[in-house]
Design a protein around this motif. Structure first.
Motif, PDB file in Angstrom:
ATOM      1  N   GLN A  87       0.852  -1.178   0.000  1.00 37.25           N
ATOM      2  CA  GLN A  87       0.000   0.000   0.000  1.00 37.25           C
ATOM      3  C   GLN A  87       0.893   1.235   0.000  1.00 37.25           C
ATOM      4  O   GLN A  87       1.858   1.297   0.760  1.00 37.25           O
ATOM      5  CB  GLN A  87      -0.891   0.016   1.246  1.00 37.25           C
ATOM      6  N   ILE A  88       0.561   2.205  -0.840  1.00 40.03           N
ATOM      7  CA  ILE A  88       1.347   3.434  -0.858  1.00 40.03           C
ATOM      8  C   ILE A  88       1.137   4.201   0.443  1.00 40.03           C
ATOM      9  O   ILE A  88       2.065   4.742   1.024  1.00 40.03           O
ATOM     10  CB  ILE A  88       0.969   4.312  -2.073  1.00 40.03           C
ATOM     11  N   VAL A  89      -0.110   4.222   0.910  1.00 39.74           N
ATOM     12  CA  VAL A  89      -0.443   4.912   2.158  1.00 39.74           C
ATOM     13  C   VAL A  89      -1.152   3.916   3.066  1.00 39.74           C
ATOM     14  O   VAL A  89      -2.059   3.214   2.641  1.00 39.74           O
ATOM     15  CB  VAL A  89      -1.379   6.116   1.885  1.00 39.74           C
ATOM     16  N   GLU A  90      -0.720   3.855   4.291  1.00 39.56           N
ATOM     17  CA  GLU A  90      -1.349   2.988   5.282  1.00 39.56           C
ATOM     18  C   GLU A  90      -2.131   3.862   6.246  1.00 39.56           C
ATOM     19  O   GLU A  90      -1.541   4.663   6.971  1.00 39.56           O
ATOM     20  CB  GLU A  90      -0.294   2.170   6.017  1.00 39.56           C
ATOM     21  N   CYS A  91      -3.443   3.723   6.242  1.00 35.36           N
ATOM     22  CA  CYS A  91      -4.311   4.589   7.049  1.00 35.36           C
ATOM     23  C   CYS A  91      -4.676   3.988   8.410  1.00 35.36           C
ATOM     24  O   CYS A  91      -5.263   4.671   9.246  1.00 35.36           O
ATOM     25  CB  CYS A  91      -5.600   4.882   6.286  1.00 35.36           C
ATOM     26  N   HIS A  92      -4.345   2.716   8.613  1.00 31.12           N
ATOM     27  CA  HIS A  92      -4.817   2.045   9.818  1.00 31.12           C
ATOM     28  C   HIS A  92      -3.744   1.832  10.878  1.00 31.12           C
ATOM     29  O   HIS A  92      -4.068   1.655  12.049  1.00 31.12           O
ATOM     30  CB  HIS A  92      -5.453   0.697   9.447  1.00 31.12           C
ATOM     31  N   THR A  93      -2.468   1.815  10.483  1.00 26.46           N
ATOM     32  CA  THR A  93      -1.402   1.555  11.438  1.00 26.46           C
ATOM     33  C   THR A  93      -0.322   2.599  11.301  1.00 26.46           C
ATOM     34  O   THR A  93       0.443   2.539  10.359  1.00 26.46           O
ATOM     35  CB  THR A  93      -0.796   0.152  11.210  1.00 26.46           C
ATOM     36  N   PRO A  94      -0.223   3.542  12.152  1.00 23.85           N
ATOM     37  CA  PRO A  94      -1.186   3.859  13.212  1.00 23.85           C
ATOM     38  C   PRO A  94      -2.444   4.473  12.606  1.00 23.85           C
ATOM     39  O   PRO A  94      -2.414   5.007  11.506  1.00 23.85           O
ATOM     40  CB  PRO A  94      -0.434   4.879  14.069  1.00 23.85           C
ATOM     41  N   CYS A  96      -5.035   6.867  11.311  1.00 20.99           N
ATOM     42  CA  CYS A  96      -4.924   8.266  10.902  1.00 20.99           C
ATOM     43  C   CYS A  96      -6.203   9.016  11.281  1.00 20.99           C
ATOM     44  O   CYS A  96      -7.310   8.591  10.946  1.00 20.99           O
ATOM     45  CB  CYS A  96      -4.690   8.344   9.397  1.00 20.99           C
ATOM     46  N   VAL A  97      -6.039  10.141  11.927  1.00 23.16           N
ATOM     47  CA  VAL A  97      -7.189  10.937  12.355  1.00 23.16           C
ATOM     48  C   VAL A  97      -7.887  11.597  11.166  1.00 23.16           C
ATOM     49  O   VAL A  97      -9.017  12.062  11.289  1.00 23.16           O
ATOM     50  CB  VAL A  97      -6.781  12.014  13.392  1.00 23.16           C
ATOM     51  N   LEU A  98      -7.257  11.639  10.017  1.00 28.31           N
ATOM     52  CA  LEU A  98      -7.832  12.273   8.829  1.00 28.31           C
ATOM     53  C   LEU A  98      -8.661  11.306   7.989  1.00 28.31           C
ATOM     54  O   LEU A  98      -9.283  11.714   7.006  1.00 28.31           O
ATOM     55  CB  LEU A  98      -6.715  12.860   7.958  1.00 28.31           C
ATOM     56  N   ARG A  99      -8.695  10.035   8.348  1.00 28.84           N
ATOM     57  CA  ARG A  99      -9.345   8.994   7.550  1.00 28.84           C
ATOM     58  C   ARG A  99     -10.760   9.334   7.107  1.00 28.84           C
ATOM     59  O   ARG A  99     -11.120   9.131   5.954  1.00 28.84           O
ATOM     60  CB  ARG A  99      -9.403   7.690   8.346  1.00 28.84           C
ATOM     61  N   ALA A 100     -11.570   9.834   7.996  1.00 27.65           N
ATOM     62  CA  ALA A 100     -12.987  10.070   7.701  1.00 27.65           C
ATOM     63  C   ALA A 100     -13.197  11.128   6.618  1.00 27.65           C
ATOM     64  O   ALA A 100     -14.212  11.109   5.921  1.00 27.65           O
ATOM     65  CB  ALA A 100     -13.729  10.473   8.974  1.00 27.65           C
ATOM     66  N   HIS A 101     -12.268  12.034   6.450  1.00 29.93           N
ATOM     67  CA  HIS A 101     -12.446  13.138   5.505  1.00 29.93           C
ATOM     68  C   HIS A 101     -11.291  13.236   4.502  1.00 29.93           C
ATOM     69  O   HIS A 101     -10.955  14.328   4.057  1.00 29.93           O
ATOM     70  CB  HIS A 101     -12.574  14.465   6.270  1.00 29.93           C
ATOM     71  N   CYS A 102     -10.722  12.094   4.157  1.00 33.65           N
ATOM     72  CA  CYS A 102      -9.536  12.102   3.302  1.00 33.65           C
ATOM     73  C   CYS A 102      -9.814  11.399   1.985  1.00 33.65           C
ATOM     74  O   CYS A 102     -10.359  10.301   1.961  1.00 33.65           O
ATOM     75  CB  CYS A 102      -8.378  11.417   4.028  1.00 33.65           C
ATOM     76  N   GLY A 103      -9.430  12.026   0.910  1.00 33.58           N
ATOM     77  CA  GLY A 103      -9.553  11.412  -0.410  1.00 33.58           C
ATOM     78  C   GLY A 103      -8.218  10.983  -0.979  1.00 33.58           C
ATOM     79  O   GLY A 103      -8.143  10.446  -2.080  1.00 33.58           O
ATOM     80  N   LEU A 104      -7.144  11.197  -0.232  1.00 29.33           N
ATOM     81  CA  LEU A 104      -5.805  10.906  -0.747  1.00 29.33           C
ATOM     82  C   LEU A 104      -5.596   9.427  -1.026  1.00 29.33           C
ATOM     83  O   LEU A 104      -5.070   9.061  -2.078  1.00 29.33           O
ATOM     84  CB  LEU A 104      -4.744  11.406   0.237  1.00 29.33           C
TER      85      LEU A 104
END
Length: 142
Positions: A87-94, A96-104
């Protein structure tokens, strides 16, 4: 997108052993020519032998050679397998507080798919013989 060392070396090994040779290639020869440790190459060769991309033979006169079928494999398929579930970006470990509003992440996942689709336009055999004339023609048309 940056290829990991495993993928980089594996692609180099595939290209190396695709060259015609009267005797099987040895890991020692490949390691010396590619300037990579034998221990690292053993792991990569073992993986590629399990994929049946290369054929290995033990004992005196043994070594490895390319499975001819591998020449027709799409580069994107080879790289996907070598890279694993990258994965280019890992949103779960740790988390990420931006997950809910992130389109990246969606955009980067789409870019990764386009990367593989681009590679899928080529087969391993396409990267083996690049005549000098191709680069000269490309230069002249610029």
């Amino acid at each position: 997108m940056q290829l990991n060392k495993f993928t980089d070396y594996a692609l180099r090994i595939l290209m190396y052993v695709a060259r015609p040779n009267d005797v099987p290639y040895t890991i020692a020869d490949i390691a010396q020519d590619l300037h990579v440790s034998q221990n690292h190459l053993v792991k990569i060769v073992h993986f590629m032998a399990k994929q049946e991309w290369i054929i290995t033979t033990r004992g005196k006169g043994g070594g490895l050679k390319l499975n001819p079928k591998t020449l027709d494999f799409k580069l994107g398929t080879i790289v996907r397998i070598l890279q694993g579930d990258h994965q280019i970006v890992e949103c779960h470990t740790p988390p990420c507080v931006l997950r809910a509003h992130c389109g990246l992440k969606g955009i980067l996942d789409q870019a990764l798919q386009q990367f593989y689709q681009s590679l899928d336009q080529y087969r391993l055999k396409d990267v083996l013989n690049t005549p000098a004339s191709h680069s000269a023609i490309a230069f002249l048309t610029l």
